[in-house]
Motif scaffolding. Structure first.
Motif, PDB file in Angstrom:
ATOM      1  N   SER A   4      26.330  44.862  22.659  1.00 59.22           N
ATOM      2  CA  SER A   4      27.265  44.605  23.483  1.00 59.22           C
ATOM      3  C   SER A   4      26.309  46.002  25.104  1.00 59.22           C
ATOM      4  CB  SER A   4      28.629  44.667  23.583  1.00 59.22           C
ATOM      5  OG  SER A   4      29.382  46.250  24.252  1.00 59.22           O
ATOM      6  N   ASP A   5      26.199  45.459  26.354  1.00 61.15           N
ATOM      7  CA  ASP A   5      26.232  45.684  27.127  1.00 61.15           C
ATOM      8  C   ASP A   5      27.199  46.828  27.997  1.00 61.15           C
ATOM      9  OD1 ASP A   5      24.318  43.960  27.282  1.00 61.15           O
ATOM     10  OD2 ASP A   5      24.763  42.376  28.817  1.00 61.15           O
ATOM     11  N   GLU A   6      28.315  47.246  27.829  1.00 63.92           N
ATOM     12  CA  GLU A   6      29.143  47.388  28.576  1.00 63.92           C
ATOM     13  C   GLU A   6      29.245  48.935  27.008  1.00 63.92           C
ATOM     14  OE1 GLU A   6      34.093  48.293  27.416  1.00 63.92           O
ATOM     15  OE2 GLU A   6      33.547  46.649  27.702  1.00 63.92           O
ATOM     16  N   LYS A  54      26.500  49.542  25.271  1.00 65.56           N
ATOM     17  CA  LYS A  54      25.151  50.360  25.614  1.00 65.56           C
ATOM     18  C   LYS A  54      25.488  51.356  26.425  1.00 65.56           C
ATOM     19  CE  LYS A  54      22.119  46.490  23.784  1.00 65.56           C
ATOM     20  NZ  LYS A  54      21.195  45.972  23.268  1.00 65.56           N
ATOM     21  N   ALA A  55      25.953  50.803  28.183  1.00 63.73           N
ATOM     22  CA  ALA A  55      26.205  51.629  29.065  1.00 63.73           C
ATOM     23  C   ALA A  55      27.051  52.656  29.155  1.00 63.73           C
ATOM     24  CB  ALA A  55      26.648  50.848  30.719  1.00 63.73           C
TER      25      ALA A  55
END
Length: 683
Positions: A587-589, A591-592
């Motif tokens: 998920s992008d969250e 990864k961030a």
């Protein structure tokens, strides 16, 4: 009209069974019910043409039932009601599973509104089990709908109906806790308006007005309570230390303290000379040198003829502090002793005699320090490490051993300064915001499972060079009920033993007996173990300078501040150190979040991001942040309102310190209630 304290059982449709379910959510009275705020909202106010509906997002559509619903039995225990709905733009197939009574709920040619998620296959659209009602009813569609926390025995409809009734019954009796003069100055809506629109807002503008009112109120009451505690505490007389040049202490050190350390020592020393009891928090990042600050204050007390006690949450941490402080202070003429539960009766008796006679200047230990038979000779300073690990009664028991001794608490959880001043409002705060020179940066990486073989090779190489490895898992044992496979400490330790038969692998977790856990940690500290597999029990404290690699499995399961604390277990010696976070979550969250860890070693920057992303509940852990539970305020996101609430609370209390004015009666009652509900929470 019902009273605010009326039991919710007297509401229509709420019997004994549903009342019990409500009680599990903390809802007993009408006031509890209307104060049970939604956890989120669904925007059902916009009606979307069927052809423009998106498969990704839930939406509201309006259309005509194009045919009579059909009931079909697919197999035993599986029935479905199906019909088509059309509007000017297109059509959608509506399906309800195992709700055969709905066969007669829809009439061909009538218009209905539906809310749900559209599914698309080719050109055909469908909706499964959507919420529905007739056109113009506007009870569950065509409006913003509140979504409440749930428990067994309740449905969203039950709660919505109950809250609707509750507001109707007691809307005119809802208290306005914030004084009218402050409401006008800060442009806050009235209590009734806020309650009605926090539950059933006509639009998002009114919802924001209601939210802002409650956020301000919650923080304002808390600020008044903390400020009152702070002023009560500062009025207590304490031991007055004589003026002494702390430069003499610094001259013994083989290094120069940081400016932040000197500032913290100076602030605390001024407290201890002021005549009032010191209650100070020293907060700093991993490796910022909090123990040196404590040592300087211990030196000041001992040179003035007093005793000090240093309390650590575990035996292994107590041992570590004992060794370090003994090495530092005994050359300065300060005798250091240790008192822990695992010592023999004879060892304890001898130490207690030295404590009573004043033969030692400092005693370091665990909860054994406040045993009934421990008597202190002029105890002037109590230091507690990792203050959230101790309950208020434990600290109070130790403090009661002296005549109002000064108190220093230390925390390695970096918190943004504004928030620290809020959370520890009953303490003075010193922040160590710089690291001593030479403190190593830990190189940090994120990898997925495909790197496992290379990671094992890296472990083998580092251990071959004489280094040690921490591996942290999110769970103690396997749990097949979880939707995602997580690594467990016990299982992973066995896997590593098979992978590295030539290496010594140990495991430590919270389910172990304290003595077994301490023994495993001690073996690792002594260098007898190559790899220590653990849960987050090793998050705080233990110093293993030879450990050069921290591997965190399922890293997405941890908050940023927790990841930073874990990373702080390595890089404490002269060897180059690394932290590897393993996660298959794409998920992008996630990864961030993990990218933040790779980009910075600054605990304060990380804490700000963590607070912004997760809010205070998860950030501090369950009730560890020392605050009563926030029902609506987000201490991470609502900093501006928090500052305004703090300013107004200070201004009000400067005019009416005891909240005796008539317009402050309700506020005083709420402050008193906060004290009685959670006196322990503030300490």
């Amino acid at each position: 009209m019902a009273d605010l304290n009326t039991d919710i059982r007297f509401l229509r449709g709420i019997g004994e069974k549903k009342a019990l379910s409500f009680k599990k959510l903390g809802v007993f009275s009408l006031y509890d019910l209307v104060s049970f705020f939604p956890r989120k909202y669904e925007d059902r106010s916009l009606i979307v043409p069927i052809a423009e509906s998106s498969p990704e997002l839930p939406c509201c559509i309006k259309g005509i039932a194009a045919d009579t619903p059909r009931l079909a039995r697919i197999r035993r225990g599986m029935e479905l009601v199906k019909f088509r709905v059309v509007d000017d733009s297109g059509s959608v197939d509506i399906t309800y599973f195992n709700q055969n009574y709905l066969k007669d709920a829809f009439v061909k040619g009538e218009t209905y509104c539906f809310y749900g998620r559209i599914e698309q296959s080719g050109n055909r659209r469908s909706m499964v089990n959507p919420v529905y009602e007739r056109e113009y009813e506007n009870k569950v569609t065509g409006r913003i709908m509140p979504v409440y926390r749930m428990t067994a025995g309740l449905s969203q409809k039950t709660v919505v109906d109950a809250v609707t009734q509750g507001l109707k019954e007691c809307a005119d009796r809802l208290p306005d806790i914030v004084p009218e003069s402050i409401r006008e100055k800060c442009q806050l809506v009235s209590s009734r308006y806020a309650y009605e629109n926090i539950h059933f807002p006509s639009d998002f503008v009114t919802l924001e007005l209601a939210r802002r009112r409650f956020i301000f109120e919650e923080l304002f009451v808390l600020c008044c309570a903390l400020d009152t505690m702070h002023r009560d505490r500062t009025r207590e007389n304490g031991i007055v230390l004589e003026e002494r040049d702390v430069g003499e202490f610094y001259s013994y050190l083989p290094f120069t303290p940081t400016n932040a350390q000197k500032r913290a020592v100076s602030e605390a020393a001024a407290d201890m000379r002021s005549g009032a009891v010191m209650n100070r928090l020293v907060q700093g990042d991993v490796g910022s040198g909090k123990t040196l600050v404590a040592a300087a204050l211990i030196w000041l007390c001992c040179k003035s003829g007093y005793m000090c006690a240093f309390m650590a949450p575990t035996e292994i941490l107590a041992e570590q502090h004992y060794v370090n402080l003994k090495e530092l202070l005994e050359p300065m003429g300060i005798k250091v002793e240790k008192l822990t539960g695992s010592m023999t009766a004879k060892e304890k008796r001898l130490v207690k005699e030295k404590i009573l006679s004043g033969e030692c200047g400092l005693v370091v230990g665990t909860h054994a320090l406040f045993s009934d038979d421990v008597e202190y000779n002029d105890l002037a300073l109590v230091v507690t490490d990792e203050q959230h690990r101790f309950g208020v009664r434990q600290r109070s028991a130790l403090i009661s051993k002296g005549k109002k001794p000064h108190v220093l608490v230390m925390s390695a959880t970096p918190i943004p300064r504004t928030l620290a001043l809020m959370i520890y409002g009953d303490l003075d705060v010193s922040i160590l915001d710089e690291l001593p020179p030479g403190r190593q940066k830990v190189d940090t990486f994120t990898v997925d499972e495909s790197y496992r073989q290379r990671l094992n090779g890296f472990i083998e190489r580092l251990v071959g060079e004489g280094r040690q490895v921490f591996i942290v898992c999110p769970m103690v044992d396997e749990n097949d009920d979880l939707p995602v496979k997580l690594r467990s400490a016990t299982e992973h330790a066995e896997e590593l033993k098979a992978t590295f038969p030539q290496l010594k692998v140990d495991c430590v977790h919270g389910k172990m007996k304290p003595k077994d856990k301490d023994a495993a940690m001690s073996r690792f500290v002594a260098g007898e173990t190559d790899i220590l597999v653990a849960t987050t029990v090793i998050e705080v404290g233990v110093d293993v300078p030879n450990a050069a690699l921290m591997i965190i499995e399922n890293a997405e399961r941890f908050g940023l501040s927790q990841l930073h604390q874990l990373r702080g277990r390595v890089g404490r010696g002269k060897h180059k150190s690394y932290c590897v976070m393993v996660s298959d979550n794409k998920s992008d969250e996630v990864k961030a979040r993990l990218k933040i860890m790779c980009n910075t070693n600054d605990g304060f920057k990380i804490s700000e991001e963590d607070l912004r992303l997760r809010g205070p509940g998860d950030f501090f852990g369950q009730r560890q942040h020392g605050l009563p539970e926030m029902h609506i305020a987000d201490l991470g996101a609502d900093v501006r309102v928090m500052q305004q609430a703090q300013d107004e609370a200070k201004l009000l209390l400067s005019r009416d310190p005891l909240l005796e004015d008539k317009e402050n009666e309700l506020l005083r009652a709420q402050v008193d209630k906060l004290f009685t509900m959670g006196a322990d929470s503030f300490n």
